[in-house]
Design an enzyme around this catalytic site. Structure first.
Site: not given
Ligand code: NAD
Length: 476
Positions: A172, A222-223, A227, A244, A278, A325, A377
């Protein structure tokens, strides 16, 4: 406008709803309309993955490697086209977008090689005539959930090891960037991926949750907030989770630093790719003895950066990914001033030829580490200078954060560099390099709130994408 379908159980199928993918460089440019997967489709995908995965797990390694190589070749052949698509939907400067696509191809090729480097171990036994082997087996069906800021790279660094080590995949992508993910799924399908082994399930968090409920392991980027929810759901199901997450990465400029190098590391790490990494350096921890000179030189360099539409080779910094954003970035800029930070340059919305979410990169000086702008962040082109008295204080400030993804020091002292590498509490430690910029053949992982579970990428990925079985044999 036709709707881009999901790939479910080997068939391209539409859903009940869909989501428009709009370019942040030009809100009149609709990249496409992408179907949302339904809960029933997620279950269908899992059922097909169970069957296809069982065959894939025992497929000849050469077959697995060939598939990954064909995917790599096709991505590489279409680098310019996919780079343009990525730049249109995410806003990334075209040069960076093409670089990201090329790197995705490299990753598939690397993991084609990993297929035959998937070695086990053989141990001596405590008993006579007994041998002990540790074997690696695929986990089964893995759910892969990705963010918007690297629309093809992060999917690649999860899908490639998942398939290489013999798993089936439910993937996804972020709802903000389904275009690159759809193109990648189409490539994987046309490269001859067995039907049902790989499913593309687009949509929002509800689709993500449904995936976690139907897989044997989940890899999420993701966030921290999302996470945490993913890891909790995975724990309730007793399945492994790899998460991550975010960062609040420090770039330390020591008193003996080369000023030009320090400025380039800050520009690269804080502002390129619109600060939406990130690993971006949002805290610039500068020895007070050169804080004024550094601030002046960095502001001058920032003045040379071209902020404009993503799909242009002239652009250094593309727009912010979406309106939400942009509003978040602007609210943190207002907060920084309310907290007493001095705005050196930038931070204002910009008008360009097309309606988009353009923001001048912002630099704040005279900040301290307790300010919210230095603790939360932001994920935008915003950096704060924190002056410190000497290396010890710089290290304390760098470590004073709930995050621990990446950290860098600019110094000419080998002693400081070694001390920093040994004592910084982050998964990535850089010396005389920006905090951003990782390579695919070595692990990527954070500490503290930045990461949960085993590291991604490189050979280390095997620790998440396989399970071990210990086999004892008596042969007298
Ligand atoms: P997000 O957490 O909003 O979403 C990430 C993904 O999770 C999306 O596909 C979203 O649709 C999905 N999602 C949302 N709610 C969910 C749930 N309850 N269950 C399962 N999936 C769900 O993050 P974002 O805004 O897309 O990305 C930005 C974040 O990602 C920042 O915090 C950034 O630091 C982080 N990031 C981390 C790394 C790393 O390697 N550590 C790399 C890139 C981005």
């Amino acid at each position: 406008m036709s709707i881009f379908s999901n790939l479910v159980a080997g068939e391209w199928v539409s859903g009940d709803t869909s989501c428009l993918n709009v370019s942040p460089s030009d809100t009149g440019d609709v990249v496409g309309d992408y179907a949302d997967a339904t809960p029933a489709q997620v279950r269908d995908a899992a059922a097909a993955a169970r069957i296809a995965g069982a065959q894939w797990a025992v497929a000849a390694p050469g077959v697995r490697a060939d598939l990954l190589r064909r995917i790599a070749d096709e991505i590489e052949r279409r680098t310019d086209e996919l780079g343009l698509l990525l730049s249109r939907e995410e806003g990334k400067a075209l040069r960076d977008a093409r670089g990201e696509v090329a790197r995705a191809a490299d990753i598939f090729r690397f993991y084609a090689g990993e297929v035959v480097r998937m070695a086990g171990e053989r141990f001596a036994s405590l008993r006579v005539g007994v041998s002990v082997e540790v074997l690696h087996e695929p986990v089964g069906i893995v759910g892969l959930i990705t963010p918007w800021n690297f629309p093809i790279l992060i999917p690649a660094w999860k899908i490639a090891p998942a398939l290489a080590y013999g798993n089936a995949v439910l993937f996804k992508p972020s709802e903000l960037v389904p275009g690159s993910a759809w193109a990648l799924a189409d490539i994987i399908d046309k490269a001859g991926c067995p039907k049902g082994l790989f499913s593309l399930l687009m949509g929002d968090g509800a689709v993500g949750r449904a995936i976690v409920e139907n897989v044997d392991a989940v890899s999420f980027t993701g966030s921290v907030a999302t996470g945490t929810a993913v890891a909790q759901l995975a724990a309730a199901r007793m399945i492994p989770a790899q998460c991550e997450l975010g960062g609040k990465n420090p770039l330390v400029i020591a008193a003996d630093a080369d000023l030009g190098l320090a400025v380039e590391c800050a520009v690269q790490g804080s502002f390129l790719q619109t600060g939406q990494r990130c690993t971006a350096s949002s805290r610039l921890i500068v020895d007070a003895s050169l804080a004024d000179r550094f601030t002046e030189a960095l502001a001058a360099r920032m003045g040379q950066l071209i902020v404009d539409v993503g799909p242009s080779l002239e652009t250094d910094i593309g727009p912010v990914v979406d309106e939400r954003q942009l509003e978040k970035d602007l609210s943190y800029i207002a907060l920084a001033e309310a907290e007493g930070a001095r705005r050196v340059t930038g931070g204002e919305p910009l008008q360009r030829a097309t309606p988009g979410h353009f923001l001048a990169p912002a630099l704040f000086a005279d900040t301290h580490n307790a300010m919210r702008v230095n603790r939360e962040e932001i994920f935008g082109p915003i950096a704060c200078i924190i002056p410190v008295e000497g290396y010890e204080e710089a290290l304390d400030v760098a470590n004073d954060t709930e995050f621990g993804l990446s950290a860098s020091i600019v110094t000419n002292s080998l002693k400081l560099a070694q001390h920093f590498k040994a004592n910084i509490r982050s998964g990535l430690a850089m010396v005389n390099l920006p905090t951003a910029g990782v390579e695919f053949h070595v692990p990527l992982s954070g500490m503290k709130a930045s990461s949960y579970g085993p590291a991604e990428m490189g050979h280390h990925a095997m620790r998440f994408y396989t399970k071990v079985r210990t086999a004892y044999t008596f042969a007298a």
